[in-house]
Structure formats: structure tokens, C-alpha cells
Design a protein around this motif. Structure first.
Motif, PDB file in Angstrom:
ATOM      1  N   ARG A  92       1.455   2.529  -5.519  1.00  0.00           N
ATOM      2  CA  ARG A  92       0.179   3.029  -6.057  1.00  0.00           C
ATOM      3  C   ARG A  92       0.400   3.764  -7.368  1.00  0.00           C
ATOM      4  NH1 ARG A  92      -1.647   4.508  -0.787  1.00  0.00           N
ATOM      5  NH2 ARG A  92      -1.295   6.706  -1.168  1.00  0.00           N
ATOM      6  N   LEU A 140      -4.949   3.500   1.599  1.00  0.00           N
ATOM      7  CA  LEU A 140      -6.097   4.380   1.386  1.00  0.00           C
ATOM      8  C   LEU A 140      -7.272   3.886   2.234  1.00  0.00           C
ATOM      9  CD1 LEU A 140      -5.779   4.746  -2.468  1.00  0.00           C
ATOM     10  CD2 LEU A 140      -5.370   6.527  -0.760  1.00  0.00           C
ATOM     11  N   SER A 162       2.913   4.529  -1.369  1.00  0.00           N
ATOM     12  CA  SER A 162       2.477   5.469  -2.408  1.00  0.00           C
ATOM     13  C   SER A 162       3.234   5.253  -3.711  1.00  0.00           C
ATOM     14  CB  SER A 162       2.616   6.905  -1.914  1.00  0.00           C
ATOM     15  OG  SER A 162       3.939   7.166  -1.521  1.00  0.00           O
ATOM     16  N   SER A 212       0.121   3.709   5.109  1.00  0.00           N
ATOM     17  CA  SER A 212      -0.239   4.626   4.026  1.00  0.00           C
ATOM     18  C   SER A 212      -1.368   4.071   3.157  1.00  0.00           C
ATOM     19  CB  SER A 212       0.995   4.961   3.174  1.00  0.00           C
ATOM     20  OG  SER A 212       1.648   3.768   2.752  1.00  0.00           O
ATOM     21  N   HIS A 225       0.819  -1.213   0.000  1.00  0.00           N
ATOM     22  CA  HIS A 225       0.000   0.000   0.000  1.00  0.00           C
ATOM     23  C   HIS A 225       0.855   1.266   0.000  1.00  0.00           C
ATOM     24  CE1 HIS A 225      -3.780  -2.257   0.841  1.00  0.00           C
ATOM     25  NE2 HIS A 225      -2.938  -3.108   1.398  1.00  0.00           N
ATOM     26  N   GLY A 265      -5.097   1.059  -6.240  1.00  0.00           N
ATOM     27  CA  GLY A 265      -5.122   1.371  -4.817  1.00  0.00           C
ATOM     28  C   GLY A 265      -4.007   0.702  -4.037  1.00  0.00           C
ATOM     29  N   TRP A 278     -10.278   3.601   1.653  1.00  0.00           N
ATOM     30  CA  TRP A 278     -11.275   2.778   0.952  1.00  0.00           C
ATOM     31  C   TRP A 278     -10.730   1.445   0.458  1.00  0.00           C
ATOM     32  CZ3 TRP A 278      -9.317   2.358  -3.938  1.00  0.00           C
ATOM     33  CH2 TRP A 278      -8.581   3.436  -4.440  1.00  0.00           C
ATOM     34  N   MET A 279      -9.480   1.154   0.813  1.00  0.00           N
ATOM     35  CA  MET A 279      -8.941  -0.157   0.456  1.00  0.00           C
ATOM     36  C   MET A 279      -9.294  -1.154   1.559  1.00  0.00           C
ATOM     37  SD  MET A 279      -7.488  -0.402  -2.464  1.00  0.00           S
ATOM     38  CE  MET A 279      -6.498  -1.889  -2.317  1.00  0.00           C
TER      39      MET A 279
END
Ligand SMILES: [Zn+2]
Ligand SMILES: [Zn+2]
Length: 140
Positions: free
Chosen positions: A34, A120, A31, A118, A29, A40, A122-123
Motif C-alpha cells: 500500500r 482495508l 501494508s 490486512s 493488500h 489501497g 473499503w477495498m
């Protein structure tokens, strides 16, 4: 048990085979993953470098600097942009394959979430799956 798998990029310019048992998928996860994956999180499978063979095309290399400060090579298709795998500069004997590029990834299982600090909001993070706020711990 040795297992044979095939995969490639979206446009087909890059094709590969994997001859190794798949140990499970690690969702990263961070950045950088991503951005590189456009998703995501990045779904990764660590493998011995010797298990990954390119049968068509050569991925282009991008030199990234990970959050840890280590240099990380990210390999992708120069034609369609699919992320194929990454490799730490300090660990050339290992590669990290992008699970979504396998032709058949249905038999795999998510075994770990890393860099969840880090992630998100909504993950979805399955509470039954091992998680680490930053990188995975080094095991002996
Ligand atoms: Zn491609
Ligand atoms: Zn990452």
C-alpha cells in the motif's frame, strides 16, 4: 503462447517490454505494498525475470523488508516515482510487475487476493476470487 506487451512509468523515463504470457493479476493488500503503490492495494503480475526488458531508463532500487522478514527489492522511476516491479532477493529468477504500468492492461483478470488479513475495509474483495489471509501458498 508468447505474448508481447509494453509499459512504462508515468513520465516516460522508464519503458519496458514483456515477452511472456500474462498469467493474471494478484492483488496484494499488505501494508508495504500500500505504501509503495500509494493505493489501497498493489496489483501484481509474477513473471520470469528474463521476460522483462528495459528499453529506456533504469529503475531505482529500494531495499524493503517484507512482513515475512525476507528482503524485497522494489524498483521505481526516480523521476516520477511510479512503482514498476519488485523482486525477492531470494528469487532473482522471478519479478513481480505492477499491472498499472502496462500500456494496455484491459485484457487481464484478477485471479487472487493475498494478505487479505490486512486489507482495508473499503477495498472490495470479490468472493469468487481466490483469497489468502497472508502470502500465497507455495505450489509445487
Ligand atoms: Zn517516470
Ligand atoms: Zn504486498
Amino acid at each position: 503462447m508468447t505474448q508481447h506487451s509494453t509499459g512504462g512509468c508515468l513520465c516516460g523515463a522508464i519503458r519496458y517490454t514483456v515477452d511472456a504470457p500474462m498469467t493474471g493479476v494478484i492483488a496484494c493488500h499488505c501494508s508495504n505494498c500500500r505504501k509503495a503503490s500509494g493505493a489501497g492495494a498493489s496489483h501484481n503480475i509474477p513473471l520470469p525475470a528474463s521476460a522483462l526488458t528495459f528499453t529506456r531508463g533504469t529503475p531505482k532500487r529500494f531495499v524493503d523488508t517484507a512482513a515475512s522478514g525476507n528482503r524485497l527489492f522494489r524498483f521505481f522511476c526516480a523521476e516520477c516515482g511510479s512503482s514498476i516491479y519488485s523482486q525477492r532477493e531470494s528469487m532473482p529468477q522471478m519479478v513481480v510487475l505492477k499491472a498499472g504500468t502496462l500500456d494496455d492492461a484491459a485484457g487481464l483478470a484478477l485471479v487472487m487476493n493475498i494478505w487479505t488479513d490486512s486489507a482495508l475495509p473499503w477495498m472490495p474483495l470479490d468472493p469468487a476470487v481466490e483469497r489468502h489471509p497472508r502470502n500465497r501458498p507455495v505450489r509445487a
